[in-house]
Each structure stands twice: as C-alpha cells, then as structure tokens.
Scaffold this active site. Structure first.
Site, PDB file in Angstrom:
ATOM      1  N   THR A 125       0.894  -0.936  -0.042  1.00 46.53           N
ATOM      2  CA  THR A 125       0.077  -0.006  -0.034  1.00 46.53           C
ATOM      3  C   THR A 125       0.811   1.240   0.175  1.00 46.53           C
ATOM      4  OG1 THR A 125      -1.619   1.163   1.237  1.00 46.53           O
ATOM      5  CG2 THR A 125      -0.129  -0.485   2.479  1.00 46.53           C
ATOM      6  N   ASP A 126       0.241   2.271  -0.502  1.00 49.12           N
ATOM      7  CA  ASP A 126       1.025   3.529  -0.504  1.00 49.12           C
ATOM      8  C   ASP A 126       0.963   4.216   1.058  1.00 49.12           C
ATOM      9  OD1 ASP A 126      -1.722   4.321  -0.082  1.00 49.12           O
ATOM     10  OD2 ASP A 126      -1.707   6.101  -1.522  1.00 49.12           O
ATOM     11  N   GLU A 127       0.197   3.414   1.832  1.00 45.52           N
ATOM     12  CA  GLU A 127       0.293   4.115   3.157  1.00 45.52           C
ATOM     13  C   GLU A 127       1.646   3.856   3.863  1.00 45.52           C
ATOM     14  OE1 GLU A 127      -3.041   3.205   5.820  1.00 45.52           O
ATOM     15  OE2 GLU A 127      -4.366   3.613   4.396  1.00 45.52           O
ATOM     16  N   TYR A 150      -1.772  -0.645  11.063  1.00 45.92           N
ATOM     17  CA  TYR A 150      -2.103  -1.336   9.712  1.00 45.92           C
ATOM     18  C   TYR A 150      -0.982  -0.936   8.819  1.00 45.92           C
ATOM     19  CZ  TYR A 150      -3.536  -1.481   4.846  1.00 45.92           C
ATOM     20  OH  TYR A 150      -3.360  -1.762   3.535  1.00 45.92           O
ATOM     21  N   LYS A 154       2.047  -3.361   7.154  1.00 46.21           N
ATOM     22  CA  LYS A 154       2.203  -3.317   5.718  1.00 46.21           C
ATOM     23  C   LYS A 154       4.002  -3.090   5.561  1.00 46.21           C
ATOM     24  CE  LYS A 154      -0.037  -4.512   3.161  1.00 46.21           C
ATOM     25  NZ  LYS A 154      -0.660  -5.947   2.466  1.00 46.21           N
ATOM     26  N   ASP A 272     -11.867  13.003  14.500  1.00 45.98           N
ATOM     27  CA  ASP A 272     -10.925  12.401  13.470  1.00 45.98           C
ATOM     28  C   ASP A 272     -10.418  11.380  13.890  1.00 45.98           C
ATOM     29  OD1 ASP A 272      -9.678  12.634  11.426  1.00 45.98           O
ATOM     30  OD2 ASP A 272      -8.419  14.653  11.690  1.00 45.98           O
TER      31      ASP A 272
HETATM   32  P1  NAD Z   1     -10.038  -7.017   2.436  1.00 51.02           P
HETATM   33  O1  NAD Z   1     -10.164  -6.769   3.941  1.00 51.02           O
HETATM   34  O2  NAD Z   1     -11.363  -6.939   1.274  1.00 51.02           O
HETATM   35  O3  NAD Z   1      -9.837  -8.764   2.043  1.00 51.02           O
HETATM   36  C1  NAD Z   1      -8.817  -9.337   2.894  1.00 51.02           C
HETATM   37  C2  NAD Z   1      -8.993 -10.734   2.611  1.00 51.02           C
HETATM   38  O4  NAD Z   1      -8.093 -11.594   3.419  1.00 51.02           O
HETATM   39  C3  NAD Z   1     -10.273 -11.432   3.196  1.00 51.02           C
HETATM   40  O5  NAD Z   1     -10.950 -12.128   2.200  1.00 51.02           O
HETATM   41  C4  NAD Z   1      -9.855 -12.201   4.546  1.00 51.02           C
HETATM   42  O6  NAD Z   1     -11.001 -13.259   4.770  1.00 51.02           O
HETATM   43  C5  NAD Z   1      -8.443 -12.611   4.216  1.00 51.02           C
HETATM   44  N1  NAD Z   1      -7.630 -12.703   5.315  1.00 51.02           N
HETATM   45  C6  NAD Z   1      -7.699 -11.892   6.331  1.00 51.02           C
HETATM   46  N2  NAD Z   1      -6.734 -12.423   7.379  1.00 51.02           N
HETATM   47  C7  NAD Z   1      -6.306 -13.556   6.835  1.00 51.02           C
HETATM   48  C8  NAD Z   1      -5.759 -14.706   7.264  1.00 51.02           C
HETATM   49  N3  NAD Z   1      -5.147 -14.732   8.580  1.00 51.02           N
HETATM   50  N4  NAD Z   1      -5.496 -15.728   6.520  1.00 51.02           N
HETATM   51  C9  NAD Z   1      -5.990 -15.826   5.429  1.00 51.02           C
HETATM   52  N5  NAD Z   1      -6.820 -15.088   4.819  1.00 51.02           N
HETATM   53  C10 NAD Z   1      -7.132 -13.886   5.542  1.00 51.02           C
HETATM   54  O7  NAD Z   1      -8.858  -6.401   1.609  1.00 51.02           O
HETATM   55  P2  NAD Z   1      -8.570  -5.665   0.391  1.00 51.02           P
HETATM   56  O8  NAD Z   1      -9.279  -4.368   0.466  1.00 51.02           O
HETATM   57  O9  NAD Z   1      -8.968  -6.573  -0.947  1.00 51.02           O
HETATM   58  O10 NAD Z   1      -6.994  -5.599   0.353  1.00 51.02           O
HETATM   59  C11 NAD Z   1      -6.248  -6.719  -0.245  1.00 51.02           C
HETATM   60  C12 NAD Z   1      -4.561  -6.293  -0.290  1.00 51.02           C
HETATM   61  O11 NAD Z   1      -4.640  -4.971  -0.763  1.00 51.02           O
HETATM   62  C13 NAD Z   1      -4.399  -6.065   1.294  1.00 51.02           C
HETATM   63  O12 NAD Z   1      -2.978  -6.674   1.464  1.00 51.02           O
HETATM   64  C14 NAD Z   1      -4.371  -4.717   1.432  1.00 51.02           C
HETATM   65  O13 NAD Z   1      -3.192  -4.143   2.477  1.00 51.02           O
HETATM   66  C15 NAD Z   1      -3.925  -4.199  -0.054  1.00 51.02           C
HETATM   67  N6  NAD Z   1      -4.313  -2.858  -0.592  1.00 51.02           N
HETATM   68  C16 NAD Z   1      -5.473  -2.578  -0.256  1.00 51.02           C
HETATM   69  C17 NAD Z   1      -5.756  -1.391  -1.038  1.00 51.02           C
HETATM   70  C18 NAD Z   1      -7.564  -0.849  -0.552  1.00 51.02           C
HETATM   71  O14 NAD Z   1      -7.590   0.517  -1.060  1.00 51.02           O
HETATM   72  N7  NAD Z   1      -8.390  -1.693  -0.204  1.00 51.02           N
HETATM   73  C19 NAD Z   1      -5.093  -0.549  -1.463  1.00 51.02           C
HETATM   74  C20 NAD Z   1      -3.770  -0.882  -1.665  1.00 51.02           C
HETATM   75  C21 NAD Z   1      -3.297  -2.102  -1.151  1.00 51.02           C
HETATM   76  O1  DAU Z   2      -4.005   4.238   0.670  1.00 48.09           O
HETATM   77  C1  DAU Z   2      -4.274   2.673   0.437  1.00 48.09           C
HETATM   78  C2  DAU Z   2      -5.259   2.351   1.567  1.00 48.09           C
HETATM   79  O2  DAU Z   2      -6.698   2.785   1.444  1.00 48.09           O
HETATM   80  C3  DAU Z   2      -5.216   0.637   1.732  1.00 48.09           C
HETATM   81  O3  DAU Z   2      -3.988   0.299   2.197  1.00 48.09           O
HETATM   82  C4  DAU Z   2      -6.205   0.448   2.896  1.00 48.09           C
HETATM   83  O4  DAU Z   2      -6.356  -1.006   2.969  1.00 48.09           O
HETATM   84  C5  DAU Z   2      -7.471   1.025   2.794  1.00 48.09           C
HETATM   85  O5  DAU Z   2      -8.291   0.678   3.577  1.00 48.09           O
HETATM   86  C6  DAU Z   2      -7.240   2.439   2.470  1.00 48.09           C
HETATM   87  O6  DAU Z   2      -6.941   3.048   3.548  1.00 48.09           O
HETATM   88  P1  DAU Z   2      -7.532   4.560   3.965  1.00 48.09           P
HETATM   89  O7  DAU Z   2      -7.682   4.751   5.433  1.00 48.09           O
HETATM   90  O8  DAU Z   2      -7.183   5.661   3.307  1.00 48.09           O
HETATM   91  O9  DAU Z   2      -9.206   4.155   3.668  1.00 48.09           O
HETATM   92  P2  DAU Z   2     -10.829   4.586   4.432  1.00 48.09           P
HETATM   93  O10 DAU Z   2     -11.507   4.099   3.108  1.00 48.09           O
HETATM   94  O11 DAU Z   2     -10.795   3.626   5.710  1.00 48.09           O
HETATM   95  O12 DAU Z   2     -10.447   6.087   4.676  1.00 48.09           O
HETATM   96  C7  DAU Z   2     -10.494   7.057   3.353  1.00 48.09           C
HETATM   97  C8  DAU Z   2     -10.332   8.120   3.830  1.00 48.09           C
HETATM   98  O13 DAU Z   2     -11.612   8.746   4.570  1.00 48.09           O
HETATM   99  C9  DAU Z   2      -9.686   8.621   5.144  1.00 48.09           C
HETATM  100  O14 DAU Z   2      -8.894   9.852   5.008  1.00 48.09           O
HETATM  101  C10 DAU Z   2     -10.794   8.506   6.160  1.00 48.09           C
HETATM  102  C11 DAU Z   2     -11.640   9.049   5.740  1.00 48.09           C
HETATM  103  N1  DAU Z   2     -12.950   8.552   6.188  1.00 48.09           N
HETATM  104  C12 DAU Z   2     -13.228   7.212   6.149  1.00 48.09           C
HETATM  105  C13 DAU Z   2     -14.300   6.464   6.781  1.00 48.09           C
HETATM  106  C14 DAU Z   2     -14.405   4.818   6.819  1.00 48.09           C
HETATM  107  C15 DAU Z   2     -14.045   9.249   6.756  1.00 48.09           C
HETATM  108  O15 DAU Z   2     -13.657  10.564   6.744  1.00 48.09           O
HETATM  109  N2  DAU Z   2     -15.172   8.879   7.019  1.00 48.09           N
HETATM  110  C16 DAU Z   2     -15.385   7.416   7.355  1.00 48.09           C
HETATM  111  O16 DAU Z   2     -16.538   7.003   7.658  1.00 48.09           O
END
Ligand code: NAD
Ligand code: DAU
Length: 336
Positions: A125-127, A150, A154, A272
C-alpha cells in the site's frame, strides 16, 4: 501455471481471481483465505465452478498448515493479498493486524523459500510512506514513515519480503497501491460506506475537516497492475500503483451524493481518526515505463459503475452488514 492467491475472497483478491481466470486460460488458481468478516465466497460465485479454481480455507499465520499446503499444491507463484486491511480496525484492535499482516507474510515467505517458488508477489500500500507533504509525490525510494498499526504492519511485511530476495534470492516483487474502489468493497471503507449509507438515507460521517487527500484507483486497474508486475516486473523491485487522481474526502462524498441523488445535508462531521494521514500522493512512472501499464478507468465513470453495483446488489450489502460486522459497527460507530 499454478498460482496460490491469498485473500482471494476479499475485495481486491476476488477481482484479481476473476480477472486471472478470464484472461489467462493457462492459469490455475488456489485461493487460500481464512474467511474473516471481510472474506466472502459470494464474491467468487462467477468462478466457483471453474475446473481451474480451487478454494482452501485456512490461516496464513498458521506456519505448519501453510508449509503443508505448499507441499501438496506445489504452486509456481504466490500473489499475496490476504491482510487485515482496515486502518480504523487496526487502531481499535492491532493484534490480528500484526499477526496476519506481518507474521502471516513471514509464514508464506518461509514456505515459498523452502519450496522454491518462481515468484512471490506481495501486495502492499501507499500508506507505508505515511502522509506526504505537498508538492511531493512519493516514488519507490521515498522514506517509509507509516502512521497506523495497519500501515506499519504493511511496511514491516514489505521489508521482510524484500529481505527474502536479498538474503535467499527468493524472486520477490512488491506493489504499493493507492486507495481502491469498485464493486464488492466492504462497506466500512469510505466510498462503499458512503454509498450504502446514502442509499439508506443514513448520515455520512466525515472525519475531521474532510480535507484529507487520497489518490483513487479503480480495483480492476489495480489488478491489471499486479498481473503486469507478475509477468513483466523485475525480482527484488517495488512498483507504486496510483490512479493519478487526488481528491479531498469531502469532494468524493459530494460526488457520491450527486450520483445517488441525495442531499448534502446527509454529511456530518465526526471525531477525526487518531494519527490520520493528511495526504497520499504517489507516482507510478516506474510501473508505466517498465510494463506499459496505465490506469484506464476515469474516476466519475468508475464511481457511477460502483454506485450502480451497490444499487443492484442490496442483498449482498445486507448480508455482509449483518452478524459480526453489525456488532463491530454498532459498538464503535453507532450514534455518529
Ligand atoms: P479485504 O479486507 O477486502 O480482504 C482481505 C482478505 O484477506 C479477506 O478475504 C480475508 O478473509 C483474508 N484474510 C484476512 N486474514 C487472513 C488470514 N490470517 N489468513 C488468510 N486469509 C486472511 O482487503 P482488500 O481491500 O481486498 O486488500 C487486499 C490487499 O491489498 C491487502 O494486502 C491490502 O493491504 C492491500 N491494499 C488494499 C488497498 C485498498 O484500497 N483496499 C489499497 C492498497 C493495497
Ligand atoms: O491508501 C491505500 C489504503 O487505502 C489501503 O492500504 C487500505 O487497506 C484501505 O483501507 C485504504 O485506507 P484508508 O484509510 O485511506 O481508507 P478509508 O476508506 O478507511 O478512508 C479513506 C479516507 O476517508 C480517510 O482519509 C479516512 C476518511 N474516512 C473514512 C471513513 C471510513 C471518513 O472521513 N469517514 C469514514 O467513515
């Protein structure tokens, strides 16, 4: 080619499995997923009967189980999505986050090393770069400064994976993607939460002043980037994946209100997030140069497709919002 995909029942992992089986007819997929609250086999209904797809329920942080699975399945490559992916949950309860994201990655790397897989792709992730001050955009050499449990877990797993390349010559690649959005996104993250709340005329909770900036990437664009790195990326390298569209959260929520035809008065300000990163911004020049990848989905089109998907899939939303999710949401967010 046999791929072990971890976390394939989640939001991005399931999109990747669907893409791979549709576009790579020579690929077989073993999906290892623990089915936590975020894992949902409904996301894979389209491929469940494919002879090239197999589901295994299990925990990536169970070392002996993972080692046995590699011995039985003998995957050629691993694409590792499985994670506890939600920042807010990682703040409330860091234990499973560190266990899955760091120790689980270690268990997979060990099994991949012992069984000599040809490629280990780690999805990150970019985080990991933390909040990025304007006017900079992070490239892959930008310092790591994660803010939440988190993102720290990562960053740790990225470094561990890269150390397996340096030390054991395991062919590791890493992608660091920005915020994904699209269908099947669990409604605890900003975009799906705001869409599903708006559709139910519930309030839309904006953290703090709502001026935090995120770079939005359509989920299929992310999956194509992972595939491009798997096929064309160089071992030992990190590739950023961004959507080239940075927006303030309030602007994203306003566009959701317009797309759903709901009033701005649904927006409310809430406390926040602790340690909230102000701005994410990255450059994907390296990925574009080396693989020819580029994001294809314009944000407004991706957003209207996503809104339409949530309008047409209220059954899916209702089912994922029941049970353990309801308990978590009501405990931590009710009344906001
Ligand atoms: P998600 O939470 O939707 O899915 C995670 C999956 O992992 C689920 O199916 C869950 O059952 C499985 N899982 C969790 N713990 C486990 C374990 N101990 N063993 C086996 N399976 C397990 O997540 P996502 O949003 O699809 O993200 C997938 C990947 O991409 C993650 O590694 C996340 O860090 C990365 N990522 C997500 C985003 C985003 O915006 N969602 C952005 C950048 C990177
Ligand atoms: O940048 C990549 C990441 O993006 C991934 O690595 C993470 O898995 C994914 O969850 C996501 O993280 P964020 O924290 O950026 O996503 P989230 O959707 O939780 O929040 C996006 C922005 O919105 C953040 O600034 C927090 C804000 N937010 C979020 C929620 C859930 C709100 O203002 N209100 C809300 O209820």
């Amino acid at each position: 080619m046999k791929l072990l995909v971890t976390g394939g029942a989640g939001f991005i992992g399931s999109a990747f499995v669907r893409l791979l089986l549709a576009e790579r007819p020579d690929c077989h997929v073993v999906n290892l997923d623990k089915l936590t609250y975020a894992g949902n086999l409904e996301n894979l209904a389209a491929v469940a009967d494919s002879p090239r797809y197999r589901f295994v329920k299990g925990d990536i942080a169970d070392g002996p189980f993972v080692m046995d699975l590699f011995a039985q399945q003998k995957p050629d490559a691993v694409v590792h999505f499985a994670a506890e992916s939600h920042v807010d949950r990682s703040i409330l309860s860091p234990d499973p986050v560190v266990r899955t994201n760091f120790y689980g990655t270690f268990c997979l790397l060990e099994a991949a090393r012992v069984h000599g897989v040809a490629r280990f792709h780690h999805v990150s992730t970019d985080e990991v770069y933390g909040s990025i001050e304007e006017p900079h955009d992070a490239d892959e050499n930008y310092p790591l400064k994660p803010s939440s449990p988190y993102s720290a877990s990562k960053a740790g797993s990225d470094l561990l994976a890269l150390s397996y390349h340096t030390t054991y010559k395991l062919p590791v690649t890493v992608t660091r993607a920005s915020n994904n959005y699209g269908p099947y996104h669990f409604p605890e993250k900003l975009i799906p939460l705001m869409i599903s709340n708006a559709l139910e005329d519930k309030s839309l909770p904006i953290y703090g002043d709502g001026k935090q900036v995120r770079d939005w990437l359509y989920v299929d664009d992310h999956c194509r980037a992972v595939l491009a790195v798997l096929e064309k990326g160089r071992a030992g390298e990190v590739y950023n994946v961004g959507g080239s569209l940075a927006l303030e959260n309030v602007e994203v929520v306003r566009r959701i209100l317009r797309a759903t035809g709901k009033p701005d008065s649904l927006m409310i300000t809430v406390t926040d997030r602790p340690g909230h990163d102000r701005r994410y911004a990255l450059t994907s020049d390296k990925l574009e140069r080396e693989t020819g990848w580029a994001p294809l989905m314009p944000f407004d089109e991706g957003l209207s497709r996503t809104v339409r998907w949530y309008q047409e899939n209220t059954g899916w939303v209702g089912r994922v919002k029941s049970g353990a999710y309801r308990e978590y949401y009501e405990k931590n967010y009710a009344g906001r």
